[in-house]
Design an enzyme around this catalytic site. Structure first.
Site, short mmCIF file in Angstrom:
data_model
loop_
_atom_site.label_atom_id
_atom_site.label_comp_id
_atom_site.label_asym_id
_atom_site.label_seq_id
_atom_site.Cartn_x
_atom_site.Cartn_y
_atom_site.Cartn_z
N CYS A 90 -28.36 -22.76 3.41
CA CYS A 90 -27.86 -24.09 3.04
C CYS A 90 -26.73 -23.91 2.04
O CYS A 90 -26.93 -23.34 0.96
CB CYS A 90 -28.98 -24.94 2.44
N GLY A 254 -22.03 -27.14 3.47
CA GLY A 254 -21.52 -25.77 3.40
C GLY A 254 -21.68 -24.98 4.68
O GLY A 254 -20.72 -24.38 5.18
N THR A 255 -22.91 -24.97 5.25
CA THR A 255 -23.07 -24.26 6.52
C THR A 255 -22.34 -25.01 7.64
O THR A 255 -21.83 -24.39 8.58
CB THR A 255 -24.56 -24.08 6.88
#
Length: 333
Positions: A90, A254-255
């Site tokens: 994450c 973010g991912t």
């Protein structure tokens, strides 16, 4: 009867919550974080449910549990928990966790300005800037990201034929861009996103059932990313990321940003070395970069980095009482 206590540092990353569990998490054996994740999912998922779901959490709650790392080259281990499950990785959670851990003295880096995290998805290196006691920015160098499938046609009730890509950046993302049957985010309400995303996610899972090229423990479509042009002049693109049952990421994800860069790079729309500024549904931004290229099994992949800010918003000691009929929380459907 027993009352369980969890000491948490609550924070948010660009608007999306991060509840960092610094004490009270279940004891897990000294095995790699990927194995800790499996053990946690099998034996301790009630902890995630209790801390993420109502009445102690909410539909968008996300968090982490800190553990000693099993790797000599990592400073700390991180287990990611949120309403949708126990994730391999994450990005916004990493930025918030690093900020909270440094500001609250939960980790002391071996080298100032740098940290290495052991996550279930692999080693994630960190660079951060600090001003006195406060962390101003965290850049994470994420696990390799790749485009898994392109130009997949899904027939979606309420939209019709929808052309999507599926990309991996630590989790698998259905990527939807404006097209004939979807004009973009400006014509979409929050309820539209919440209604259509689970349908698209299920259809993509049925059609593709992705499995990580080198780690079969990472599999399945978990997120849907709706993409559009930015509203901020400095941004390159905008998104709304759906996860769980109702959650829409308030950060640029973010991912998800890693997955989006992998998709754009594979399509020739982003080059190695390019910076990519990603805008969230509320206008906050991550500054991302294609750091390099690599291979992931049989796939071409990129080495992405994502930079953003977080703020600590409080300390929170949470009690979970065995006598509580809502001990493991609930979600309204």
């Amino acid at each position: 009867m027993m009352r369980h206590s969890f000491f948490c540092v609550d924070a948010h990353t660009c608007g999306n919550p991060v509840r960092v569990v610094a004490g009270g998490g279940p004891q897990l054996p000294a095995v790699p974080m990927s194995e800790k994740r499996e053990i946690f999912q099998r034996d301790h998922d009630w902890v995630r449910q209790a801390l993420m779901f109502e009445p102690r959490g909410h539909d968008v709650m996300s968090g982490t549990i800190l553990y000693p790392s099993s790797r000599e080259d990592c400073d700390i281990g991180v287990l990611f928990i949120e309403v949708s499950g126990c994730l391999p990785m994450c990005g916004h959670g990493t930025i918030g966790t690093v900020t909270a851990a440094l500001e609250e003295g939960l980790v002391v880096p071996r080298t100032a300005g740098q940290l290495s995290l052991e996550t279930p998805a692999g080693k994630v290196d960190i660079e951060y800037t600090q001003n006195g006691n406060y962390v101003e920015q965290v850049r994470l160098f994420n696990v390799p990201a790749y485009l898994h499938a392109r130009d997949v046609i899904l027939n979606i009730d309420g939209l019709g034929a929808l052309k999507v890509d599926l990309s991996y950046g630590g989790n698998y993302y259905v990527i939807v861009e404006p097209q004939d049957n979807w004009s973009g985010l400006d014509d979409m309400t929050v309820s539209d996103i919440q209604r259509l995303s689970p349908i698209i996610r299920a259809a993509a899972q049925d059609a593709l059932a992705p499995e990580h090229p080198t780690d079969p423990r990472i599999s399945g479509v978990s997120h849907v990313m709706w993409c559009d042009a930015p509203t901020q002049t400095e941004a390159d693109a905008r998104n709304a990321v759906f996860y769980g049952e109702k959650a829409i990421d308030r950060s640029p994800c973010g991912t998800g940003s890693s997955a989006r860069m992998a998709q754009l790079h594979a399509r020739g729309r982003l080059k190695t070395g390019d910076t990519f500024i990603h805008e969230s549904i509320i206008g906050t931004m991550f500054t991302c970069k294609v750091e390099g290229e690599t291979r992931l099994g049989d796939f071409d992949a990129i080495l992405p980095s994502v930079a953003g800010w977080a703020r600590v918003i409080g300390h929170n000691t949470i009690f979970v009482d065995d006598r509580d009929p809502l001990m493991t929380g609930f979600q309204l459907r």
